[in-house]
Design an enzyme around this catalytic site. Structure first.
Site, mmCIF file in Angstrom:
data_model
loop_
_atom_site.group_PDB
_atom_site.id
_atom_site.type_symbol
_atom_site.label_atom_id
_atom_site.label_comp_id
_atom_site.label_asym_id
_atom_site.label_seq_id
_atom_site.Cartn_x
_atom_site.Cartn_y
_atom_site.Cartn_z
ATOM 1 C CE LYS A 138 -4.091 -1.955 0.022
ATOM 2 N NZ LYS A 138 -3.786 -3.348 -0.310
HETATM 3 C C1 LIG Z 1 -10.060 -2.712 -1.560
HETATM 4 C C2 LIG Z 1 -9.416 -3.447 -0.429
HETATM 5 N N1 LIG Z 1 -10.066 -3.514 0.745
HETATM 6 C C3 LIG Z 1 -9.525 -4.142 1.812
HETATM 7 C C4 LIG Z 1 -8.299 -4.736 1.731
HETATM 8 C C5 LIG Z 1 -7.768 -5.460 2.931
HETATM 9 O O1 LIG Z 1 -6.656 -4.812 3.477
HETATM 10 P P1 LIG Z 1 -5.762 -5.541 4.583
HETATM 11 O O2 LIG Z 1 -4.842 -6.464 3.869
HETATM 12 O O3 LIG Z 1 -5.028 -4.432 5.271
HETATM 13 O O4 LIG Z 1 -6.682 -6.253 5.498
HETATM 14 C C6 LIG Z 1 -7.577 -4.694 0.539
HETATM 15 C C7 LIG Z 1 -6.274 -5.335 0.457
HETATM 16 O O5 LIG Z 1 -5.571 -5.358 -0.493
HETATM 17 C C8 LIG Z 1 -8.152 -4.033 -0.579
HETATM 18 O O6 LIG Z 1 -7.519 -3.968 -1.756
#
Ligand SMILES: Cc1ncc(COP(=O)(O)O)c(C=O)c1O
Length: 376
Positions: free
Chosen positions: A186
């Site tokens: 990210k």
């Molecule tokens: C659109 C979206 N929402 C939620 C997430 C989940 O993030 P995390 O890995 O921090 O839980 C991601 C992860 O890539 C994502 O692309």
């Protein structure tokens, strides 16, 4: 020959390494002062003309899950989720026993189509989770009007959108709760990590408690000299707290975030100006501050997407598809009979090419050269 250029890699320098080492040496590894420092810095970074409160968590997924619970969404409720997203946005709804109602997207931004979302509302609909795809904001004014009209709670999935602005206001200032991801790829990378922010202090404190077994906040101080051994479990909770090592990474990354996002925008401008005019790109209206977590490109009908990705790989360039719409996955396909005309059409010819602030000019030029050559 140029080394393999991955789709994304974190932009970590000596400063991050130094603060992580200092944190480890401090002896305080779990939730503690470094997490509090990160949370304050995040609130300060996001706030506009109102106070913002933050809770650091172990992922954006946890943030979305706890947000649903904190807002009282429960079994039997319906929650509208765009089909164009990662598993996390929808699965958290399933986790609490609510019903995921998938919605189609806008052609140009790939964000939720708010007009189509309105048609999916029933008297069971309690919330909507807009996702700011690739770092470009959803139509927050339209979402606000919809939410007020039907009394919906809004949880923003801002996994891609730390630093993004909608009409000069940072994402994090608009809805009930906004959830960020600090996953390894990210714009702000911790490895694993996330946060939830809100203007409502009580909501954030509720999420903090939910993130640690429903125990009152004194729990994290119980090993300090001034802390007390006593703690009280006030309600059922979960284990989703952010630890100090990841928070240390986050503190330095947050300091660099604007510079890193600016670099992503510079790369995006170069791509837009130099990639073949046979390709089309996502919307960037200039009205908003797009932070380009991803750079999706859409191929002409004449080029097969999967062959194109293979050819990029043969040229040492990583690529992926963001996303396979949820309604095309086994788990969701029989549970949704809505119309996904736009998502279905876009899915066949889209892919993401490398985009991250750590890319060198040489790498960016190489990607442009090869993409253009393969497109023909
Ligand atoms: C659109 C979206 N929402 C939620 C997430 C989940 O993030 P995390 O890995 O921090 O839980 C991601 C992860 O890539 C994502 O692309």
């Amino acid at each position: 020959m140029i080394n393999f250029i991955p789709l994304a890699r974190p932009d970590i320098g000596d400063e991050e390494i130094a603060l992580v080492v200092e944190t480890i040496k401090s002896g305080w590894l779990t939730t503690g002062p470094k997490v509090a420092e990160f949370e304050s810095a995040l609130s300060e970074y996001i706030k506009d003309d109102n106070e913002i409160y933050s809770v650091g968590l172990n992922s954006c997924t946890s943030a979305l899950f706890l947000a649903l619970i904190a807002l009282g969404i429960k079994k039997g409720d319906e929650v509208i989720v765009p089909t164009w997203t990662f598993a996390a946005t929808a699965q958290v709804v399933d986790w609490i026993g609510a019903k995921v109602v998938l919605c189609d997207i806008e052609e140009d931004s790939l964000n939720i189509d708010v007009c189509k979302a309105e048609k999916l509302i029933t008297d069971k609909t309690k919330a909507i989770i807009p996702v700011h795809i690739a770092g470009y904001p959803c139509d927050m004014e339209a979402i606000d009007i919809l939410a007020k009209k039907y009394n919906l709670r809004v949880i923003e999935d801002a996994a891609h959108a730390i630093g993004t602005s909608y009409k000069n206001k940072k994402i994090g200032n608009f809805s009930d709760i906004t959830c960020f991801s600090f996953y390894a790829t990210k714009n702000l990378a911790m490895g694993e990590g996330g946060a939830a922010v809100s203007k409502d202090k009580e909501l954030v404190e509720k999420m903090r408690k939910l993130s640690y077994f429903g125990i009152n906040k004194e729990a994290f101080k119980r090993y300090e000299k001034a802390g007390r051994w006593f703690y009280d479990i006030e309600e059922i909770g979960y284990k989703a707290n952010l630890d100090s090592i990841h928070a240390a990474l986050g503190i330095v990354q947050l300091n660099k975030l604007d510079k890193m996002n600016q670099r992503r925008r510079e790369i995006a401008t170069f791509y837009r100006e130099n990639l073949s005019n046979k390709l089309t790109f996502n919307e960037d209206s200039g009205e908003h501050y797009h932070t380009y977590h991803l750079f999706p490109i859409r191929l002409p009908q004449s080029v097969k997407r999967d062959d194109f990705i293979e050819e990029l790989k043969n040229n040492n360039i990583g690529a992926s598809v963001h996303f396979i719409p949820l309604h095309l996955h086994t788990f969701y396909k029989d549970r949704s009979n809505n119309n996904f005309e736009v998502a279905n059409r876009v899915f066949n010819n889209i892919l993401s090419i490398p985009m991250c602030s750590a890319m060198s000019d040489e790498e960016v030029k190489y990607v442009v050269e090869k993409v253009n050559k393969i497109v023909g």
